[in-house]
Scaffold this motif. Structure first.
Motif, PDB file in Angstrom:
ATOM      1  N   VAL A  68     -29.294 -60.793  41.226  1.00 49.28           N
ATOM      2  CA  VAL A  68     -29.131 -59.585  41.220  1.00 49.28           C
ATOM      3  C   VAL A  68     -29.665 -58.762  39.938  1.00 49.28           C
ATOM      4  O   VAL A  68     -30.366 -57.987  39.997  1.00 49.28           O
ATOM      5  CB  VAL A  68     -27.914 -59.285  41.888  1.00 49.28           C
ATOM      6  N   ILE A  69     -28.920 -59.431  38.845  1.00 48.91           N
ATOM      7  CA  ILE A  69     -29.294 -58.905  37.729  1.00 48.91           C
ATOM      8  C   ILE A  69     -30.559 -59.089  37.198  1.00 48.91           C
ATOM      9  O   ILE A  69     -31.243 -58.042  36.863  1.00 48.91           O
ATOM     10  CB  ILE A  69     -28.304 -59.430  36.577  1.00 48.91           C
ATOM     11  N   SER A 114     -33.012 -55.498  44.796  1.00 48.92           N
ATOM     12  CA  SER A 114     -32.268 -56.605  44.451  1.00 48.92           C
ATOM     13  C   SER A 114     -30.746 -56.593  45.390  1.00 48.92           C
ATOM     14  O   SER A 114     -30.248 -57.681  45.578  1.00 48.92           O
ATOM     15  CB  SER A 114     -32.060 -56.422  43.114  1.00 48.92           C
ATOM     16  N   LEU A 115     -30.386 -55.514  45.841  1.00 45.71           N
ATOM     17  CA  LEU A 115     -29.401 -55.592  46.905  1.00 45.71           C
ATOM     18  C   LEU A 115     -29.705 -56.643  48.149  1.00 45.71           C
ATOM     19  O   LEU A 115     -28.817 -57.404  48.561  1.00 45.71           O
ATOM     20  CB  LEU A 115     -28.916 -54.194  47.394  1.00 45.71           C
ATOM     21  N   PHE A 116     -31.004 -56.365  48.568  1.00 49.81           N
ATOM     22  CA  PHE A 116     -31.485 -57.071  49.862  1.00 49.81           C
ATOM     23  C   PHE A 116     -31.450 -58.387  49.436  1.00 49.81           C
ATOM     24  O   PHE A 116     -31.023 -59.458  50.091  1.00 49.81           O
ATOM     25  CB  PHE A 116     -32.804 -56.660  50.305  1.00 49.81           C
ATOM     26  N   ILE A 117     -32.054 -58.739  48.200  1.00 47.50           N
ATOM     27  CA  ILE A 117     -31.875 -60.373  47.686  1.00 47.50           C
ATOM     28  C   ILE A 117     -30.539 -60.656  47.552  1.00 47.50           C
ATOM     29  O   ILE A 117     -30.297 -61.970  47.859  1.00 47.50           O
ATOM     30  CB  ILE A 117     -32.819 -60.087  46.376  1.00 47.50           C
ATOM     31  N   GLY A 118     -29.684 -60.065  47.036  1.00 42.17           N
ATOM     32  CA  GLY A 118     -28.196 -60.253  47.054  1.00 42.17           C
ATOM     33  C   GLY A 118     -27.604 -60.595  48.322  1.00 42.17           C
ATOM     34  O   GLY A 118     -27.207 -61.867  48.234  1.00 42.17           O
ATOM     35  N   LEU A 119     -27.985 -60.022  49.120  1.00 36.93           N
ATOM     36  CA  LEU A 119     -27.525 -60.284  50.623  1.00 36.93           C
ATOM     37  C   LEU A 119     -28.236 -61.524  51.173  1.00 36.93           C
ATOM     38  O   LEU A 119     -27.395 -62.310  51.894  1.00 36.93           O
ATOM     39  CB  LEU A 119     -27.663 -59.096  51.492  1.00 36.93           C
ATOM     40  N   VAL A 140     -18.994 -55.201  47.875  1.00 34.80           N
ATOM     41  CA  VAL A 140     -20.055 -54.316  48.162  1.00 34.80           C
ATOM     42  C   VAL A 140     -19.987 -53.579  46.952  1.00 34.80           C
ATOM     43  O   VAL A 140     -21.308 -53.034  46.484  1.00 34.80           O
ATOM     44  CB  VAL A 140     -19.813 -53.636  49.518  1.00 34.80           C
ATOM     45  N   ALA A 141     -19.063 -52.775  46.521  1.00 40.18           N
ATOM     46  CA  ALA A 141     -19.098 -51.895  45.468  1.00 40.18           C
ATOM     47  C   ALA A 141     -19.538 -52.593  44.310  1.00 40.18           C
ATOM     48  O   ALA A 141     -20.340 -51.746  43.417  1.00 40.18           O
ATOM     49  CB  ALA A 141     -17.553 -51.200  45.354  1.00 40.18           C
ATOM     50  N   PHE A 142     -18.727 -53.847  43.933  1.00 34.20           N
ATOM     51  CA  PHE A 142     -19.271 -54.393  42.603  1.00 34.20           C
ATOM     52  C   PHE A 142     -20.973 -54.759  42.622  1.00 34.20           C
ATOM     53  O   PHE A 142     -21.623 -54.376  41.748  1.00 34.20           O
ATOM     54  CB  PHE A 142     -18.739 -55.718  42.457  1.00 34.20           C
ATOM     55  N   THR A 146     -23.553 -53.078  40.213  1.00 34.44           N
ATOM     56  CA  THR A 146     -24.315 -54.190  39.288  1.00 34.44           C
ATOM     57  C   THR A 146     -25.924 -53.718  39.602  1.00 34.44           C
ATOM     58  O   THR A 146     -26.693 -53.369  38.767  1.00 34.44           O
ATOM     59  CB  THR A 146     -24.041 -55.492  39.921  1.00 34.44           C
ATOM     60  N   CYS A 147     -26.324 -53.667  40.927  1.00 33.01           N
ATOM     61  CA  CYS A 147     -27.690 -53.384  41.256  1.00 33.01           C
ATOM     62  C   CYS A 147     -28.247 -52.062  40.405  1.00 33.01           C
ATOM     63  O   CYS A 147     -29.419 -52.114  39.730  1.00 33.01           O
ATOM     64  CB  CYS A 147     -27.944 -53.268  42.455  1.00 33.01           C
ATOM     65  N   LEU A 148     -27.295 -51.162  40.503  1.00 29.42           N
ATOM     66  CA  LEU A 148     -27.660 -49.803  40.067  1.00 29.42           C
ATOM     67  C   LEU A 148     -27.864 -49.814  38.511  1.00 29.42           C
ATOM     68  O   LEU A 148     -28.961 -49.439  37.970  1.00 29.42           O
ATOM     69  CB  LEU A 148     -26.862 -48.658  40.362  1.00 29.42           C
TER      70      LEU A 148
END
Lengths: 253, 311
Positions: A68-69, A114-119, A140-142, A146-148
């Protein structure tokens, strides 16, 4: 607020993502599977548990954070560098938009990708190991924060970069070592005391620790400090972007 | 007529100390086509970039429909469409998506009907589903114009609209610009093709080294500074211009078979009748005669060289 502009930038950026949706989906699936083969099966079979969590499951939060990072930085830096490189950035600069709207469009799209990839990684990982998430909302908040935050950092890198080499420099030379040495694949308590102290200067440690707490309820550092660290990082990046647009640094003559 | 764009003492000095604009003052009337004429590096693109918000001015001001381009940038920029000199388009993007993006950036809601109208206006409707890299250079330039028009601006900047475009497409572009003017759009175009300014512009502003040298209606400029040349082809070659004709300051062609006489169309006497008599008196037999109006290009070269001499 020019919401039409935010939406236009966001959708334009996302259209590039959807053009290559196959690659976007398949590459994290393959890389996650490889990590599980190497770390989960080969090494994990020799390490039973870390802090009471099976090793295969223990590395999942670090694995998600790692991707994600890296994805947030590369998506956002490319997202703004590419228009600079081919010259289309003139249109954004001459449109009636302010820095917040431009940033929301570009950074929002990069963070979504990146959120999509994280999921996707989380889904793939759940095929290999049994996963229970103790604090799903915190998880989800973390993840979103992190994505943002790292998409904001990538946005700054993209504005700063004058060529493709510089675009790769920060992710490769700074972020990769920080993520690998931030406890992605191990607990900090497994290190000798000196290196434990050194590791505490690594901001990524606080992210991974907080994220792991959301999964398993165990952490290297208190979760409040993790949340504070990511919030400070987010604000520092946001202030830098505000300063860039105020001064026009490397974006307006 | 009212000025839709007012530029006052606009200055731009880059970090390295280069002064690209030295206090430019210019009014552009609503509905006119103004050609900004100048050699490379004169400050044409900097002037446009500064008004459009891409470059930050270091002095002076500019307003569009009364809105300051810096303090009230949202309202000012909403009135402006910009077609840049370079073909800056994302190669893999779809033509019509480009227009939706441009409209959105300017705060306008998605409107397929307007996108269709603009694409048809620029003969791009058949290409709407194509990717940009599949288009020819001329078509790409049309896409840039379509993007600049899709948010319905009142002022359109065309920075070198026909640079690198072949003759047929250039004429095509002139027609497009004439149509836009008929639709009520105010147009500022930069060019160093002088025939382009001559063919399209209502007024011409000459810029050199960051300063406006003059602003004149095109026809007035041609009338005031335009000279005509009379070319006289001779039956027999001359080795030199006879002394008796020296007052006419004739130029003899290298082969001695033609004389050129320059005269001012606005003068009380052009001197042509006297010259004809003098030629006849000196036994010079004419084969043919023709006249040529000096172009804006000649005027421009004269202007710039006059400035250089006086500097």
């Amino acid at each position: 607020m020019n919401t039409a502009a935010i939406k236009a930038i966001y959708l334009n950026e996302m259209s590039r993502f959807f053009r290559t949706i196959g690659q976007s989906f398949i590459s994290p699936v393959i890389s996650t599977s490889l990590y599980f083969v190497v770390f989960g099966a080969a090494i994990g079979s020799r390490i039973q548990e870390v802090e009471g969590v099976p090793y295969g499951a223990f590395i999942v939060p670090g694995l998600i954070m790692l991707s994600v990072i890296m994805q947030s930085i590369s998506n956002a830096s490319f997202g703004i560098y590419f228009p600079k490189f081919i010259g289309t950035v003139f249109e954004v600069l001459s449109a009636p938009v302010n820095f917040m709207e431009i940033t929301l469009g570009y950074v929002g799209a990069a963070a979504t990708k990146s959120l999509f990839i994280g999921l996707v990684i989380l889904g793939t990982a759940s095929l290999f190991v049994d996963l229970t998430i103790e604090h799903p909302f915190a998880m989800v908040a973390f993840l979103i924060l992190t994505c943002l935050s790292f998409a904001l950092m990538g946005f700054i890198v993209g504005i700063w970069a004058k060529n493709f080499e510089q675009l790769q420099l920060v992710p490769l030379l700074i972020v990769t070592p920080l993520v690998f040495l931030g406890g992605s694949f191990y607990s900090v308590t497994m290190l000798p005391p000196f290196w434990q102290t050194v590791t505490h200067f690594n901001p990524v440690l606080y992210l991974i620790s907080g994220f792991r707490w959301a999964f398993f309820g165990v952490a290297d550092v208190p979760v409040g400090i993790s949340l504070g660290a990511i919030a400070i990082f987010f604000l520092v990046c946001l202030t830098t972007v505000w300063w860039i647009f105020r001064t026009g640094w490397r974006i307006r003559d | 007529m009212t000025a839709i764009l007012k530029i006052r003492d606009l200055e731009k000095t880059y970090d390295g100390g280069f002064q690209a604009l030295k206090g430019v003052t210019l009014d552009i009337e609503e509905g006119e086509i103004l050609a900004l004429l100048g050699p490379n590096g004169a400050g044409k693109t900097t002037l446009i970039s500064t008004v459009c918000g891409i470059t930050v001015p270091t002095g002076g001001s500019a307003t569009v429909s009364g809105h300051d381009v810096q303090r009230d940038y949202r309202k000012a920029r909403a009135e402006i469409g910009l077609v840049p000199q370079e073909i800056n388009l994302e190669p893999f993007s779809i033509v019509e998506n480009n227009l939706h993006l441009s409209r959105g950036l300017f705060g306008k809601r998605r409107d397929p009907a307007t996108v269709e109208r603009v694409l048809k206006q620029l003969s791009l409707w058949d290409k709407r589903k194509n990717r940009v890299h599949e288009l020819s250079g001329g078509m790409k330039r049309r896409v840039l114009i379509a993007k600049a028009l899709v948010h319905e601006p009142r002022v359109l900047f065309l920075d070198e609209p026909t640079a690198g475009v072949d003759v047929a497409l250039r004429k095509d572009m002139w027609e497009t610009v004439a149509q836009l003017k008929a639709d009520g759009v105010t147009i500022i175009l930069t060019t160093h093709y002088i025939e382009e300014a001559e063919a399209m512009a209502d007024r011409v502003a000459v810029i050199r080294k960051g300063e406006i040298l003059m602003v004149e209606p095109t026809s007035e400029l041609m009338r005031r500074l335009g000279r005509k040349e009379l070319r006289i082809d001779l039956r027999e070659p001359l080795s030199e211009v006879p002394q008796a004709l020296s007052e006419y300051e004739l130029e003899l062609a290298e082969d001695g078979l033609a004389l050129t006489y320059s005269y001012d169309t606005q003068a009380d006497r052009t001197g042509i009748a006297g010259l004809m008599r003098a030629l006849s008196d000196n036994g010079i037999i004419l084969k043919d005669i023709q006249t040529r109006q000096s172009s804006l290009e000649d005027i421009f070269v004269d202007l710039v060289s006059e400035e250089e001499e006086s500097a």
